[in-house]
Write a protein that holds these residues in place. Structure first.
Motif, PDB file in Angstrom:
ATOM      1  N   UNK A  81       0.821  -1.221   0.000  1.00  0.00           N
ATOM      2  CA  UNK A  81       0.000   0.000   0.000  1.00  0.00           C
ATOM      3  C   UNK A  81       0.852   1.266   0.000  1.00  0.00           C
ATOM      4  N   UNK A  82       2.060   1.160   0.547  1.00  0.00           N
ATOM      5  CA  UNK A  82       2.928   2.337   0.636  1.00  0.00           C
ATOM      6  C   UNK A  82       3.364   2.829  -0.746  1.00  0.00           C
ATOM      7  N   UNK A  83       3.303   1.946  -1.744  1.00  0.00           N
ATOM      8  CA  UNK A  83       3.826   2.268  -3.072  1.00  0.00           C
ATOM      9  C   UNK A  83       2.738   2.696  -4.063  1.00  0.00           C
ATOM     10  N   UNK A  84       1.518   2.926  -3.588  1.00  0.00           N
ATOM     11  CA  UNK A  84       0.385   3.143  -4.487  1.00  0.00           C
ATOM     12  C   UNK A  84       0.087   4.605  -4.781  1.00  0.00           C
ATOM     13  N   UNK A  85       0.955   5.513  -4.314  1.00  0.00           N
ATOM     14  CA  UNK A  85       0.637   6.942  -4.452  1.00  0.00           C
ATOM     15  C   UNK A  85       1.755   7.724  -5.140  1.00  0.00           C
ATOM     16  N   UNK A  86       2.288   7.142  -6.215  1.00  0.00           N
ATOM     17  CA  UNK A  86       3.295   7.824  -7.036  1.00  0.00           C
ATOM     18  C   UNK A  86       4.496   8.305  -6.221  1.00  0.00           C
ATOM     19  N   UNK A  87       4.903   7.484  -5.255  1.00  0.00           N
ATOM     20  CA  UNK A  87       6.072   7.836  -4.455  1.00  0.00           C
ATOM     21  C   UNK A  87       5.765   8.635  -3.211  1.00  0.00           C
ATOM     22  N   UNK A  88       4.531   9.087  -3.074  1.00  0.00           N
ATOM     23  CA  UNK A  88       4.115   9.793  -1.865  1.00  0.00           C
ATOM     24  C   UNK A  88       3.516   8.806  -0.869  1.00  0.00           C
ATOM     25  N   UNK A  89       3.670   9.103   0.425  1.00  0.00           N
ATOM     26  CA  UNK A  89       3.124   8.248   1.473  1.00  0.00           C
ATOM     27  C   UNK A  89       2.128   9.069   2.277  1.00  0.00           C
ATOM     28  N   UNK A  90       0.840   8.766   2.152  1.00  0.00           N
ATOM     29  CA  UNK A  90      -0.178   9.535   2.898  1.00  0.00           C
ATOM     30  C   UNK A  90       0.105   9.557   4.390  1.00  0.00           C
ATOM     31  N   UNK A  91      -0.142  10.683   4.996  1.00  0.00           N
ATOM     32  CA  UNK A  91       0.097  10.845   6.430  1.00  0.00           C
ATOM     33  C   UNK A  91      -0.726   9.828   7.218  1.00  0.00           C
ATOM     34  N   UNK A  92      -0.050   9.104   8.109  1.00  0.00           N
ATOM     35  CA  UNK A  92      -0.725   8.152   8.974  1.00  0.00           C
ATOM     36  C   UNK A  92      -0.831   6.741   8.405  1.00  0.00           C
ATOM     37  N   UNK A  93      -0.518   6.559   7.117  1.00  0.00           N
ATOM     38  CA  UNK A  93      -0.653   5.229   6.515  1.00  0.00           C
ATOM     39  C   UNK A  93       0.276   4.191   7.151  1.00  0.00           C
ATOM     40  N   UNK A  94       1.561   4.496   7.373  1.00  0.00           N
ATOM     41  CA  UNK A  94       2.425   3.479   7.995  1.00  0.00           C
ATOM     42  C   UNK A  94       1.886   2.994   9.348  1.00  0.00           C
ATOM     43  N   UNK A  95       1.386   3.922  10.160  1.00  0.00           N
ATOM     44  CA  UNK A  95       0.832   3.526  11.462  1.00  0.00           C
ATOM     45  C   UNK A  95      -0.369   2.590  11.293  1.00  0.00           C
ATOM     46  N   UNK A  96      -1.188   2.850  10.281  1.00  0.00           N
ATOM     47  CA  UNK A  96      -2.376   2.033  10.053  1.00  0.00           C
ATOM     48  C   UNK A  96      -2.027   0.604   9.626  1.00  0.00           C
ATOM     49  N   UNK A  97      -0.869   0.431   9.020  1.00  0.00           N
ATOM     50  CA  UNK A  97      -0.485  -0.882   8.499  1.00  0.00           C
ATOM     51  C   UNK A  97       0.177  -1.773   9.551  1.00  0.00           C
ATOM     52  N   UNK A  98       0.570  -1.211  10.691  1.00  0.00           N
ATOM     53  CA  UNK A  98       1.303  -1.976  11.694  1.00  0.00           C
ATOM     54  C   UNK A  98       0.467  -3.124  12.259  1.00  0.00           C
ATOM     55  N   UNK A  99       1.123  -4.279  12.417  1.00  0.00           N
ATOM     56  CA  UNK A  99       0.486  -5.451  13.004  1.00  0.00           C
ATOM     57  C   UNK A  99       1.273  -5.892  14.239  1.00  0.00           C
ATOM     58  N   UNK A 100       0.609  -6.534  15.195  1.00  0.00           N
ATOM     59  CA  UNK A 100       1.311  -7.031  16.385  1.00  0.00           C
ATOM     60  C   UNK A 100       2.124  -8.282  16.075  1.00  0.00           C
ATOM     61  N   UNK A 101       3.054  -8.589  16.946  1.00  0.00           N
ATOM     62  CA  UNK A 101       3.856  -9.807  16.843  1.00  0.00           C
ATOM     63  C   UNK A 101       3.845 -10.514  18.198  1.00  0.00           C
ATOM     64  N   UNK A 102       4.614 -11.571  18.293  1.00  0.00           N
ATOM     65  CA  UNK A 102       4.691 -12.321  19.553  1.00  0.00           C
ATOM     66  C   UNK A 102       5.421 -11.560  20.647  1.00  0.00           C
ATOM     67  N   UNK A 103       6.128 -10.504  20.278  1.00  0.00           N
ATOM     68  CA  UNK A 103       6.858  -9.697  21.262  1.00  0.00           C
ATOM     69  C   UNK A 103       6.162  -8.348  21.409  1.00  0.00           C
ATOM     70  N   UNK A 104       5.852  -7.960  22.611  1.00  0.00           N
ATOM     71  CA  UNK A 104       5.073  -6.739  22.836  1.00  0.00           C
ATOM     72  C   UNK A 104       5.785  -5.477  22.362  1.00  0.00           C
ATOM     73  N   UNK A 105       7.103  -5.519  22.223  1.00  0.00           N
ATOM     74  CA  UNK A 105       7.841  -4.326  21.797  1.00  0.00           C
ATOM     75  C   UNK A 105       8.205  -4.365  20.311  1.00  0.00           C
ATOM     76  N   UNK A 106       7.741  -5.370  19.585  1.00  0.00           N
ATOM     77  CA  UNK A 106       8.016  -5.455  18.147  1.00  0.00           C
ATOM     78  C   UNK A 106       6.708  -5.306  17.371  1.00  0.00           C
ATOM     79  N   UNK A 107       6.683  -4.355  16.434  1.00  0.00           N
ATOM     80  CA  UNK A 107       5.553  -4.195  15.524  1.00  0.00           C
ATOM     81  C   UNK A 107       6.008  -4.537  14.111  1.00  0.00           C
ATOM     82  N   UNK A 108       5.069  -4.992  13.298  1.00  0.00           N
ATOM     83  CA  UNK A 108       5.385  -5.486  11.959  1.00  0.00           C
ATOM     84  C   UNK A 108       4.691  -4.659  10.886  1.00  0.00           C
TER      85      UNK A 108
END
Length: 262
Positions: free
Chosen positions: A61-88
């Motif tokens: 999804x990060x690559x769908x805006x002609x090289x621009x990254x909409x504000x807040x998109x990276x945060x929206x894509x984050x997923x949890x992992x088995x470690x509470x301090x690691x996000x994916x």
């Protein structure tokens, strides 16, 4: 935030294991870590229990805006992992189509850099797992990183892959303001085999300045950790593999300090 990329143009050398092991150790030490899966195969994403074939949203999804990254998109894509301090930031198989779509689109080489800039205050470290081929995804990983880790399996064919990777890095460095420091990490080392012993000697002779002088051994506990979906240090912090990665992390952090002083 400190950004490391883990890359090699040859597959099967331990990139994903190295990425997750280092992230786990940093998280164990209290650091907030984001891991970025840029490999269309999605090994890191699968490792943490997410299916790259069925994810509706991913790093694609990060690559769908002609090289621009909409504000807040990276945060929206984050997923949890088995470690509470690691996000994916997960991968999906859609990333495999990116190379066909990218010709003619300007600015795609800095998408990951722009994305991590939005996460800068939220994490202490970012570790990028790169695909095993030169293209827009690897270019993004190298452009975004401050330190490159190159895992190299200790067998004869892997040395040829390393030569291609070092050549690629030289090409990338010509477009960077500052050369990207890199550390070569011997992996899957088995002292019982002639191939491992010979390859390690060859690496030490050919790359004395950039080679981590120790190695990551073959260790079934690393595979067991992968099957359990947890980091190697979570699974068995006293295993040979986990202890080797702990020594590697110490080396990388000390190297960072030396570079800052220099």
């Amino acid at each position: 935030m400190r950004v490391w990329a883990v890359a090699n143009q040859k597959g099967g050398v331990g990139k994903t294991t190295t990425s997750i092991a280092l992230a786990g150790l940093l998280a164990d030490a209290g650091k907030r870590v984001v891991v970025v899966d840029l490999d269309p195969h999605g090994s890191m994403t699968s490792y943490f229990g997410h299916d790259p074939d069925s994810l509706e949203h991913s790093t694609f999804d990060l690559f769908l805006n002609q090289g621009n990254v909409p504000e807040g998109l990276p945060q929206q894509l984050l997923l949890p992992t088995s470690h509470e301090r690691i996000s994916l930031l997960p991968s999906s198989t859609a990333l495999a189509t990116l190379e066909r779509q990218s010709p003619g689109q300007n600015g795609l080489g800095l998408v990951v850099s722009k994305s991590l800039a939005q996460l800068w205050g939220d994490f202490d470290h970012a570790i990028i797992d790169s695909p095993p081929l030169l293209g827009v995804l690897m270019v993004n990983a190298l452009a975004a990183s401050q330190q490159l880790v190159i895992p190299v399996q200790t067998e004869f064919l892997a040395v040829k892959g390393l030569e291609r990777m070092v050549s690629t890095l030289a090409m990338i460095n010509r477009s960077r303001r500052q050369a990207l420091p890199f550390t070569i990490v011997p992996t899957l080392f088995d002292r019982r085999t002639q191939a491992s012993m010979t390859t390690l000697r060859q690496l030490r002779n050919s790359y004395p300045e950039n080679l981590w002088q120790a190695y990551i051994p073959v260790d079934t506990r690393l595979r067991d950790a992968s099957r359990a979906g947890v980091t190697p240090s979570q699974f068995d912090h006293k295993s040979r593999g986990a202890l080797a990665y702990k020594a590697l992390l110490k080396h990388l952090l000390e190297q960072h300090v030396r570079e800052k002083v220099a």
